[in-house]
Design a protein around this motif. Structure first.
Motif, short mmCIF file in Angstrom:
data_model
loop_
_atom_site.label_atom_id
_atom_site.label_comp_id
_atom_site.label_asym_id
_atom_site.label_seq_id
_atom_site.Cartn_x
_atom_site.Cartn_y
_atom_site.Cartn_z
N ARG A 276 0.84 -1.21 0.00
CA ARG A 276 0.00 0.00 0.00
C ARG A 276 0.86 1.25 0.00
NH1 ARG A 276 -5.52 -0.44 1.64
NH2 ARG A 276 -5.64 1.74 1.01
N VAL A 277 1.90 1.28 0.84
CA VAL A 277 2.81 2.44 0.87
C VAL A 277 3.48 2.60 -0.48
CG1 VAL A 277 4.92 3.39 1.90
CG2 VAL A 277 3.16 2.37 3.37
N ASP B 289 2.38 1.68 -3.43
CA ASP B 289 1.40 2.21 -4.40
C ASP B 289 1.24 3.72 -4.24
OD1 ASP B 289 0.97 -0.31 -5.47
OD2 ASP B 289 -0.93 -0.62 -4.41
N ILE B 290 1.13 4.18 -3.00
CA ILE B 290 0.96 5.61 -2.73
C ILE B 290 2.19 6.38 -3.18
CG2 ILE B 290 0.83 7.30 -0.85
CD1 ILE B 290 -0.93 5.17 0.64
N TRP C 283 -5.75 5.10 5.33
CA TRP C 283 -4.89 5.18 4.14
C TRP C 283 -4.99 6.55 3.46
CZ3 TRP C 283 -0.90 2.32 3.90
CH2 TRP C 283 -0.91 1.08 4.54
N THR C 284 -6.09 7.24 3.64
CA THR C 284 -6.18 8.62 3.11
C THR C 284 -5.18 9.50 3.87
OG1 THR C 284 -8.49 8.31 2.49
CG2 THR C 284 -7.71 10.59 2.73
N ALA D 160 -1.65 8.67 2.73
CA ALA D 160 -1.37 9.28 1.43
C ALA D 160 -1.11 10.78 1.58
CB ALA D 160 -2.53 9.04 0.47
N GLU D 161 -1.85 11.45 2.44
CA GLU D 161 -1.65 12.88 2.67
C GLU D 161 -0.28 13.14 3.30
OE1 GLU D 161 -5.02 13.97 5.03
OE2 GLU D 161 -6.38 13.99 3.30
N VAL E 126 2.42 11.21 3.09
CA VAL E 126 3.45 10.91 2.10
C VAL E 126 3.53 12.05 1.08
CG1 VAL E 126 4.10 9.34 0.21
CG2 VAL E 126 3.39 8.42 2.43
N GLU E 127 2.38 12.54 0.62
CA GLU E 127 2.38 13.63 -0.35
C GLU E 127 2.98 14.90 0.25
OE1 GLU E 127 -0.64 16.63 -2.55
OE2 GLU E 127 -1.20 14.50 -2.69
#
Length: 132
Positions: A16-17, A19-20, A104-105, A108-109, A111-112
């Protein structure tokens, strides 16, 4: 001497990480110090870390390490889910353990946000053009 792998490549949390992180413009992956690191010119996310002073601990073995915006750092530190990891913590990085039921949202935030702090301006502009 190379560090031994400190992760399982078939780990679903790593998938998952991965993919993000790899969905971001210009992002690549390399293994450094036995852990998957995601980078452009500089590292913006790491899968797994160590507890300061206890390298044998697996407490952060399935964590995502990110470099938060300095303005967000105090709020993240006030949230008990975030810890200062060994090594990277001295440079402002924080770790979020992914075991359990991660949002996971939120991952993702995080990581971004870390990506935006470390990626070249042209890649951040490309992300913005995508609507990221």
């Amino acid at each position: 001497m190379a560090h031994p792998p400190r992760y399982r490549d078939d780990d679903p949390l790593l998938a998952r990480v991965r993919d993000i992180a790899l969905a971001l413009p210009g992002a690549s992956e390399k293994v450094s110090h036995g852990r998957p690191n995601f980078f452009t010119k500089r590292v913006f996310a790491i899968f797994g870390g160590v507890v300061k002073g206890d390298h044998a601990s697996d407490a952060l073995g399935q964590a995502v390490l990110v470099l938060p915006d300095e303005a967000e750092r105090p709020a993240l530190l006030a949230d008990g889910r975030f810890v200062v990891p060994g090594y990277e913590g001295a440079y402002g990085w924080l770790a979020l353990d992914l075991r359990g039921e991660p949002d996971w949202t939120e991952v993702a935030e995080l990581v971004e946000s870390s990506y935006r702090l470390t990626a070249p301006a042209r890649l951040v502009a490309e992300l913005d053009a995508r609507g990221g």
